[in-house]
Write an enzyme that holds these catalytic residues in place. Sequence first.
Site: not given
Ligand code: PGA
Length: 271
Positions: A9-10, A96, A229, A250-251
């Site tokens: 998820n960018w 989300h 995370s 995400g990140g």
């Molecule tokens: P994150 O985000 O890996 O940066 O914690 C996950 C997400 O919101 O899908």
Amino acid sequence: MRKTIIAGNWKMNCIRSEAKSLVEDLKVKTAGNTDAVDVLVCPPFTSLTLVAELLEGTGIKVGGQNLFWKDKGAYTGQISAPMLVDAGCEYVVIGHSEPRGRFGVAEPDFTPEILAFFGDSDATVNRKLHAALKGGLKPIVCVGETLAERQAGNTDSVISTQTTAALKDITAEQAANLIFAYEPVWAIGTGEVCEAGEADRVCGVVRSTVAALYGPEVAEQARVQYGGSVKPDNAVDLLSRPNIDGALVGGASLKATDFAAIIAAAPELQK
Ligand code: PGA
């Protein structure tokens, strides 16, 4: 048999030139390693067609980060399921926590009035799920508790309430093919990963909610990702748990090396 699914998820990152280099890099780093797992990236709307074209013929699919439930009309600023399909999407993320106005990293200047701008509710998530399925997209339905809800001992009830509401008027056949993502809000973008045993337990709460609504066979087929995370160094621990069928990243999905390493952690883990 549930196939592991890794989604990137960018969020609101990557103008088209950045999207192009990230995808080119990802193609090299994942070469030949995407058969045993389902892999997708969810760029912002403005890069969807570019990314879909660049990924054509690879094992990596494309998803939208959100959608509106009407097909077309006077809905300024919204994007519909047919538009996502037309842009090359196979998947879409729904519900989300960020579009629900529930943020892992505090936004001190987001007053209640500003937070109301991020207006997704259980009811809109359900409408979006119906629209996605009608449009032929594969939805990833997100659920998750805030830190306050967890500290109040309400994690399981929040998860089962959100899951049940999302599934209103969804058939058993549709439910069996769904992908859920358990994303504890407090673990999103914070670097604070949910301990793998607890992540697995709550993914199990999603599954038992599906079982209560549709029976154990449907629940055994539906896939449940963990998100929050996820990084290369915790991916194996999370993905090897019995109730965790993949990751919504995400990140770490913005770094080709990290996202490729998370994908590489997955292949042996069909459940
Ligand atoms: P994150 O985000 O890996 O940066 O914690 C996950 C997400 O919101 O899908």
